[in-house]
Write a protein that holds these residues in place. Structure first.
Motif, PDB file in Angstrom:
ATOM      1  N   ILE A  55      -6.972  -3.135  -1.043  1.00 51.39           N
ATOM      2  CA  ILE A  55      -7.030  -1.843  -1.737  1.00 51.39           C
ATOM      3  C   ILE A  55      -8.440  -1.582  -2.247  1.00 51.39           C
ATOM      4  O   ILE A  55      -8.971  -0.466  -2.110  1.00 51.39           O
ATOM      5  CB  ILE A  55      -6.009  -1.818  -2.895  1.00 51.39           C
ATOM      6  CG1 ILE A  55      -4.576  -1.800  -2.344  1.00 51.39           C
ATOM      7  CG2 ILE A  55      -6.251  -0.601  -3.805  1.00 51.39           C
ATOM      8  CD1 ILE A  55      -3.505  -1.988  -3.397  1.00 51.39           C
ATOM      9  N   VAL A 114       0.829  -1.208   0.000  1.00 50.97           N
ATOM     10  CA  VAL A 114       0.000   0.000   0.000  1.00 50.97           C
ATOM     11  C   VAL A 114       0.865   1.262   0.000  1.00 50.97           C
ATOM     12  O   VAL A 114       0.552   2.244  -0.669  1.00 50.97           O
ATOM     13  CB  VAL A 114      -0.958  -0.011   1.220  1.00 50.97           C
ATOM     14  CG1 VAL A 114      -1.583   1.356   1.436  1.00 50.97           C
ATOM     15  CG2 VAL A 114      -2.051  -1.048   1.014  1.00 50.97           C
ATOM     16  N   ASN A 159      -0.494   5.947  -8.363  1.00 51.81           N
ATOM     17  CA  ASN A 159      -1.492   6.999  -8.096  1.00 51.81           C
ATOM     18  C   ASN A 159      -2.523   7.154  -9.212  1.00 51.81           C
ATOM     19  O   ASN A 159      -2.998   8.255  -9.494  1.00 51.81           O
ATOM     20  CB  ASN A 159      -0.787   8.340  -7.842  1.00 51.81           C
ATOM     21  CG  ASN A 159       0.194   8.268  -6.694  1.00 51.81           C
ATOM     22  OD1 ASN A 159      -0.053   7.579  -5.708  1.00 51.81           O
ATOM     23  ND2 ASN A 159       1.317   8.959  -6.822  1.00 51.81           N
ATOM     24  N   ASP A 196      -1.553   0.082 -10.326  1.00 52.88           N
ATOM     25  CA  ASP A 196      -2.298   1.338 -10.511  1.00 52.88           C
ATOM     26  C   ASP A 196      -2.334   2.144  -9.221  1.00 52.88           C
ATOM     27  O   ASP A 196      -2.212   3.376  -9.230  1.00 52.88           O
ATOM     28  CB  ASP A 196      -3.722   1.041 -10.982  1.00 52.88           C
ATOM     29  CG  ASP A 196      -3.785   0.624 -12.441  1.00 52.88           C
ATOM     30  OD1 ASP A 196      -2.776   0.770 -13.149  1.00 52.88           O
ATOM     31  OD2 ASP A 196      -4.856   0.147 -12.871  1.00 52.88           O
ATOM     32  N   TRP A 197      -2.504   1.471  -8.099  1.00 52.28           N
ATOM     33  CA  TRP A 197      -2.525   2.145  -6.795  1.00 52.28           C
ATOM     34  C   TRP A 197      -1.181   2.820  -6.513  1.00 52.28           C
ATOM     35  O   TRP A 197      -1.113   3.979  -6.126  1.00 52.28           O
ATOM     36  CB  TRP A 197      -2.855   1.129  -5.708  1.00 52.28           C
ATOM     37  CG  TRP A 197      -2.686   1.642  -4.305  1.00 52.28           C
ATOM     38  CD1 TRP A 197      -1.538   1.623  -3.547  1.00 52.28           C
ATOM     39  CD2 TRP A 197      -3.682   2.284  -3.490  1.00 52.28           C
ATOM     40  NE1 TRP A 197      -1.757   2.182  -2.327  1.00 52.28           N
ATOM     41  CE2 TRP A 197      -3.063   2.604  -2.261  1.00 52.28           C
ATOM     42  CE3 TRP A 197      -5.022   2.598  -3.678  1.00 52.28           C
ATOM     43  CZ2 TRP A 197      -3.747   3.232  -1.217  1.00 52.28           C
ATOM     44  CZ3 TRP A 197      -5.703   3.222  -2.644  1.00 52.28           C
ATOM     45  CH2 TRP A 197      -5.072   3.536  -1.436  1.00 52.28           C
ATOM     46  N   GLN A 198      -0.099   2.061  -6.738  1.00 49.67           N
ATOM     47  CA  GLN A 198       1.229   2.589  -6.426  1.00 49.67           C
ATOM     48  C   GLN A 198       1.627   3.750  -7.343  1.00 49.67           C
ATOM     49  O   GLN A 198       2.430   4.607  -6.951  1.00 49.67           O
ATOM     50  CB  GLN A 198       2.271   1.466  -6.500  1.00 49.67           C
ATOM     51  CG  GLN A 198       2.115   0.430  -5.395  1.00 49.67           C
ATOM     52  CD  GLN A 198       3.206  -0.617  -5.414  1.00 49.67           C
ATOM     53  OE1 GLN A 198       3.996  -0.713  -6.363  1.00 49.67           O
ATOM     54  NE2 GLN A 198       3.271  -1.423  -4.369  1.00 49.67           N
ATOM     55  N   LEU A 233     -10.882   1.530  -1.196  1.00 51.97           N
ATOM     56  CA  LEU A 233     -11.440   2.463  -2.175  1.00 51.97           C
ATOM     57  C   LEU A 233     -12.962   2.495  -2.104  1.00 51.97           C
ATOM     58  O   LEU A 233     -13.573   3.560  -2.272  1.00 51.97           O
ATOM     59  CB  LEU A 233     -10.980   2.087  -3.583  1.00 51.97           C
ATOM     60  CG  LEU A 233      -9.491   2.334  -3.877  1.00 51.97           C
ATOM     61  CD1 LEU A 233      -9.094   1.683  -5.197  1.00 51.97           C
ATOM     62  CD2 LEU A 233      -9.178   3.826  -3.909  1.00 51.97           C
ATOM     63  N   LEU A 263      -5.353   5.455  -9.033  1.00 52.18           N
ATOM     64  CA  LEU A 263      -6.644   5.173  -8.399  1.00 52.18           C
ATOM     65  C   LEU A 263      -6.981   6.292  -7.419  1.00 52.18           C
ATOM     66  O   LEU A 263      -7.130   6.085  -6.218  1.00 52.18           O
ATOM     67  CB  LEU A 263      -6.604   3.818  -7.684  1.00 52.18           C
ATOM     68  CG  LEU A 263      -6.463   2.606  -8.598  1.00 52.18           C
ATOM     69  CD1 LEU A 263      -6.287   1.320  -7.795  1.00 52.18           C
ATOM     70  CD2 LEU A 263      -7.673   2.483  -9.523  1.00 52.18           C
TER      71      LEU A 263
END
Length: 261
Positions: free
Chosen positions: A197, A178, A257, A253-255, A201, A259
């Motif tokens: 994650i 995360v 940015n 995608d989370w890492q 969200l 999302l």
């Protein structure tokens, strides 16, 4: 003879071990900046390292980076709670006027050396680049890009040590992922991390998953992960959703940015 041999052996046994590179860094710095993630102000701080810094009698200043990924009200809460820290964004350059002013006046009449520490991928090198005004330390969205310590001058009287990201041994894999401190391809349970994650969200950023992947986010995390696999073409033989591949897509995608609501 036997007694003197025993004394010599005892002396060797009592010899103190050499200080680790990290301890030498702390001792060679006048004070230290810890770069943390503004989204996770407590989780992204290395408490063991902070304790060692205090033990060595050095001052520690925390800089919360990635302020562009939280709301203005959250920024205000951070500033209220951590009054001696700085809240910045290496993307928008928010907060750097105050940080530069602090560094400029910390020791106006002598040269100071500052150690910069933090989890991998919290933006240490990006912060340094902005402080210096040009690309002095290489940056990358991949965890652990800074491979070795680099000493850089950011002003006539201020030197900075840029260090590789340091995560405490045994740190929870979900936390590392995360925070962007562990790349998706090295995770043992990518699906578990991705579902964490997704659940986060669903609660904190409604509509983000639908916007990014075009799926119905009212379903359970495991069903959403399957839907993402179908939407992104992550399929095994027979058209079966490959949730492992889809999970790594979500984490990546989370890492990076992507999302953000």
């Amino acid at each position: 003879m036997e007694g003197s041999d025993f004394k010599r052996r005892s002396g060797r046994q009592k010899k103190k071990p050499n200080a680790t590179p990290l301890v030498r860094l702390i001792r060679s710095s006048d004070f230290l900046l810890e770069i943390a993630d503004a989204r996770y102000p407590e989780l992204s701080r290395n408490k063991r390292l902070e304790a060692r810094i205090r033990l060595e009698g050095r001052r520690l200043v925390v800089v919360f980076n990635k302020a562009d990924l939280i709301s203005m009200s959250a920024v205000n809460r951070l500033q209220e709670r951590y009054r001696d820290s700085f809240v910045v964004s290496s993307k928008t350059r928010q907060g750097f006027v105050d940080l530069r002013f602090f560094l400029k006046h910390i020791a106006p009449k002598r040269e100071v050396t500052i150690g910069v520490i933090g989890f991998p991928n919290t933006g240490k090198s990006s912060v340094i680049n902005i402080l210096k005004g040009k690309h002095a330390a290489g940056t990358s969205p991949s965890a652990g890009f800074t491979k070795s310590m680099q000493k850089l001058r950011i002003s006539p009287r201020v030197l900075i040590w840029d260090t590789p990201g340091i995560a405490p041994f045994g740190t929870n894999e979900i936390l590392l992922a995360v925070l962007g401190a562990k790349n998706p391809e090295f995770l043992k349970d990518a699906e578990g991390v991705a579902m964490h994650i997704i659940q986060t969200l669903k609660i904190d950023s409604e509509g983000t998953l639908t916007k990014r992947y075009g799926i119905d986010e009212s379903k359970e995390p495991n069903e959403i992960l399957e839907a993402i696999a179908l939407k992104t073409g992550a399929l095994s033989k027979g058209g079966i959703p490959d949730t492992e591949r889809a999970a790594r897509t979500v984490i990546n995608d989370w890492q990076k940015n992507k999302l953000v609501g």
